[in-house]
Design an enzyme around this catalytic site. Sequence first.
Site, PDB file in Angstrom:
ATOM      1  N   GLY A 284      -9.704  -2.185  -0.983  1.00 57.75           N
ATOM      2  CA  GLY A 284      -9.676  -0.892  -1.683  1.00 57.75           C
ATOM      3  C   GLY A 284      -8.586  -0.987  -2.720  1.00 57.75           C
ATOM      4  N   GLY A 512      -7.004  -4.672   4.589  1.00 58.60           N
ATOM      5  CA  GLY A 512      -6.874  -6.112   4.491  1.00 58.60           C
ATOM      6  C   GLY A 512      -5.466  -6.552   4.123  1.00 58.60           C
ATOM      7  N   ARG A 671      13.236  -5.673   0.501  1.00 48.34           N
ATOM      8  CA  ARG A 671      13.018  -6.494   1.697  1.00 48.34           C
ATOM      9  C   ARG A 671      11.543  -6.817   1.844  1.00 48.34           C
ATOM     10  NH1 ARG A 671      15.714  -5.564   6.739  1.00 48.34           N
ATOM     11  NH2 ARG A 671      15.493  -7.442   7.978  1.00 48.34           N
ATOM     12  N   LEU A 673       8.807  -7.560   4.391  1.00 48.71           N
ATOM     13  CA  LEU A 673       8.696  -7.301   5.829  1.00 48.71           C
ATOM     14  C   LEU A 673       7.942  -8.409   6.549  1.00 48.71           C
ATOM     15  CD1 LEU A 673       7.945  -3.473   5.617  1.00 48.71           C
ATOM     16  CD2 LEU A 673      10.141  -4.583   6.081  1.00 48.71           C
ATOM     17  N   PRO A 675       6.368 -12.167   5.319  1.00 52.86           N
ATOM     18  CA  PRO A 675       6.123 -13.071   4.186  1.00 52.86           C
ATOM     19  C   PRO A 675       4.682 -13.539   4.094  1.00 52.86           C
ATOM     20  CG  PRO A 675       7.818 -13.957   5.655  1.00 52.86           C
ATOM     21  CD  PRO A 675       7.379 -12.662   6.256  1.00 52.86           C
ATOM     22  N   GLN A 681      -0.672 -10.338  -0.692  1.00 52.63           N
ATOM     23  CA  GLN A 681      -0.714  -9.189  -1.597  1.00 52.63           C
ATOM     24  C   GLN A 681      -0.337  -9.629  -3.018  1.00 52.63           C
ATOM     25  OE1 GLN A 681      -2.596  -6.866  -0.276  1.00 52.63           O
ATOM     26  NE2 GLN A 681      -1.203  -5.217  -0.732  1.00 52.63           N
ATOM     27  N   GLY A 744       7.257  -1.136  -2.662  1.00 53.53           N
ATOM     28  CA  GLY A 744       5.840  -1.480  -2.573  1.00 53.53           C
ATOM     29  C   GLY A 744       5.522  -2.836  -3.182  1.00 53.53           C
ATOM     30  N   GLU A 747       0.510  -3.518  -5.669  1.00 49.84           N
ATOM     31  CA  GLU A 747      -0.058  -3.475  -7.007  1.00 49.84           C
ATOM     32  C   GLU A 747       0.659  -4.345  -8.021  1.00 49.84           C
ATOM     33  OE1 GLU A 747      -1.724   0.783  -7.733  1.00 49.84           O
ATOM     34  OE2 GLU A 747      -0.432   0.892  -5.985  1.00 49.84           O
TER      35      GLU A 747
HETATM   36 MO1  MOS Z   1      -4.012   1.894  -5.781  1.00 54.41          MO
HETATM   37  S1  MOS Z   1      -4.767   2.097  -7.730  1.00 54.41           S
HETATM   38  O1  MOS Z   1      -2.982   3.203  -5.785  1.00 54.41           O
HETATM   39  O2  MOS Z   1      -5.162   1.825  -4.565  1.00 54.41           O
END
Ligand code: MOS
Length: 780
Positions: A284, A512, A671, A673, A675, A681, A744, A747
Site C-alpha cells: 500500500g 509488508g 534510530r 529499529l 535493520p 523499506q 519515518g 517514503e
Molecule cells: Mo503514503 S503516500 O502516506 O502511504
Amino acid sequence: MSIVDKGKEVAQGIAQSVMMKAVELAPGALLPGGRPDPLIRRQHGHIGKPVSRVDGPLKVRGAAPFAAEIALDGMVYAALAYSTIAKGRIVTLDTGAAEAAPGVVLVMTHRNAPRLNPLPRFLSGDKAAAGDDSPVMQDDRVRWNGEPIALVLAETQEQADHARSLIRVTYAEEPAATSLPTAALPTADGCEVGTFMGEPLRAVVGDADAALAAAPHKVEAVFTTPGHNHNALELHGATLVWRGDELFVHDATQAVAHTAWSMAQVFGLEETQVHVSSPFVGGGFGAKGLWQHQILAAAAARLAGRPVRIALSREGVYRIVGGRSQTEQRVALGADADGRLTAIIHRGVTPKTRHSPMPEPFILPTQSAYAAKTFALEVQTCYLDMVANTFMRAPGEAVGTVALECAMDELAEQLGMDPIELRILNEPEKDPLSGRPFSSRNIVAAYRAGAQRFGWDRRNPVPRSRREGDWLVGMGCATATYPYHRMPGGAARITLDAAGHARIDVAAHEMGMGTATTHTQVAADRLGLPLEAVTVRYGDSSLPGVILAGGSQQTASVGLSVMMAHQELVGELLKLAGNDSPLAGLAADEVECTDAGLRKQDEPGRFESYASILARSGRSELVVEGKAPMPLETMHWSMHSHGAMFCEVRVNAVTGETRVSRFLGSFDCGRILNPKTAASQFRGGIIMGLGLALMEETQFDGRNGRIMNRNLSDYHLPVHLDVPEIEVIWTDIPDPHAPMGARGIGEIGITGTGAAVANAIHNATGRRVREFPITLDKLL
Ligand code: MOS
C-alpha cells in the site's frame, strides 16, 4: 470505546493542540512530566536487531489470508463496467442481456442503487478514508473516463465478467478538461493555489525574483513529471457481508478505523455497526484507502442479500483508484560568488479534480532543504476531468526533489563546485521557513559516509569523460528528505497474562513493511520480555486507535501509544504488588521493566516478576490502555528524515539505453529499529524511484481523458533486471524528540532518487533531460 468516542477525542485533541502552540516542551519530552522516552538511548535489547518478520512463515506458506481470498458462504462475485467518456450524461444503459446471462444475481446501476450519503474524503476529517468524494452511482452523470457505471453480481467471477461485457451504454458527451495548461499560464480558468492538509501551497520570503535577477550565479529550468499509477502487488479488493444491519468488511486497507467510520457515514450507520478487518495487505503506497469498489460492493450485497467479493483487475485499479498526477515545475536558484543561495524559486502547476482533496504538493521538500535569503514557492492547481489524484509514496517530495535536486546539480556545475560541497555549504542552521530548530539533522554525516562508501572521489566532474566501449559512465547524487509526521488518534491496549505473556492490541496495519515485527521488538524491550512472550494484534477496526499507515507515521503513532499503555501498566502492577512485595512503596519512575518483571532501578534485589505479582493478587490477566498525547513535537521542532543518494549509470552511446549500475542510499532517519525490515523499506523506495526516473508514466489520452496503458505490460515498472545492487547505510543517530528515537522510513527512499539518476546521466552523457521519465529516445 466506540469509534464515535474515539473521534470526539481526536477532535478535542486537535483543538487542544492548537491552543497549546505556545507550550514549551522540555528537550526530549514525550511523556507527561517532561521525561524522554527511556528507549531512545537504550543500547541493548531487541531494538536494532535484524529480526525476521513474525508473519514471514505464514506468508511463505500461503497461509496469510488477503482480503480477496476470504471465502464466505453463499458469496457472489462482482464485476464493474466503466464509463468510456470523460464528462457527460448516460443516455441509455441497456442491462437486459446482462441480467439474462447465466449465473447473474444482480445488475446494479444508478437506476437501482440504494441512496447513499457522500463519501467523507481524505483530509476532510480525522477519520475520512476516501480518496475521492464523487457520488457513487447516484446519478446519470459521468465525471471521468473510467468511472463505474454498472456493477454485476454473479455466481462465478467468469459469469460476472461475461455479463458485464453485455452491457450497452450511450452517452451525451460534454466538453471535458483533459490537458494541463502549462506553467507559463498559471492563471488559466479554474487555476488556483493548491492546498495540502488545509495549508496553502505557497511560501514567500523576501523578493526572490529580484534576488535572482541580481545574483551573479543562477540557474533556471522547467522540469516535467508525468502521472503515475499505483501498482501494488495485491490489487484492491474486498470481501464483505451484511449480518442484519451490521457490515463486515475484509478489506485491503492502510486505514481500518478510517474505513469503518467512513463506510458508516455512507450507509447511515453507527460506527460500531461496521467492522473492518485487514490483517495482511500486499503493498500500500497511499492508495489502499476507501474507493468506490468497497461502497458499490456493500450496496450490491445489501440489494442481493448475499456476501460479495470484489477484486479489481489491474485495469480496474487504473480506472477508479487515483495515482500521482503530472507536474510542471520551474525551479530557479540564485547564488552569490561563493555559492551561497540568495534565491530559491520553485513554482509550477499540477491538476486536481473536483472530488479529490489534494494536488501533488511538490514544493514541500523545498521548504526545509536549504538556507537562502529569499524564497518564492507555489503550487498552482487546475481542474481536470480525470480520476482523482491521491497520495502516492512521498506525495510532493518524490517529484519535488527531482526538480530541486537537479537544479542544485546544475548550479554546482556552473559554480565549478562539487555538488555535495554546494549542498553542505547551504545547510540551514534552523528551518529556513518556520524558524524552528531541527530535532536532529545529520545530513552532512550522511553525505560524508555515503561519499566514502560509494567512491565519490572517483567521479570525474567533467561530463562525458568516462567511456567503456559503447557505454558512457557517470555518477550523480541528490538529497532525500521526508517529514516526520505523527497524527492524532494513537492508542494501544496491553493485556498481560499470568504466564507473563503480553498481547499488544492496536488498529495498525501490516502492508509488508514489518510493522508487526518491529512493534514486537519495541514492546518486548519496553516490557522486559523475550520476543516469544509478545504478540501484536493489528489490522482490525475493533482494536484501539485511529492510526493511518501513511505519512511514514505509523511507527511513531503505535510506538508512542504502546509507551503510554506501558506507563499505565507499570502503575497498575505496582498497585497490585502492594505491601508484600519487594517493590513495596516504589513509584513508577523508580522501577524498570526487565526479566519479565519490575525491578527497582539500581537495586537489583528489589524485583518481582509479572507472573508473581498477578498470581499473588489472584488475577489471570491485567488489561491497560494508553493514548498517545497530541503530536506537539512538530510544533516545537522541524522534524524530517534525511538521506544522501548516490547513483552510477551506464548509458549506451548507440541506443540511449540507461542502466543503473550501482546505487547507494545513506540515510539519517533517527534510530533504526530493525535493520532487516528497514533496509527493505529503503530499497523498495529507491526501486520505486528508479521507476520514476526511467520508466513510470501514466499515458493519458488528452483527446478523451482515458488512461491508455492500464496494465503492467504497457506501464513500465522496474523488474529484477532493471535493479542493480542497492546498498543502504544509515547514521542511526536517535532523534531525541521522536518516540524510540525513530523517524519515518517508509517514503524517503523514493525521494532524491530520480534526481540522483538524472544527475548521473548528465555526468555520463553531458545531457540534461528535464522531462521525466528519462527514456532512451530522450538521450539520442
Ligand atoms: Mo503514503 S503516500 O502516506 O502511504
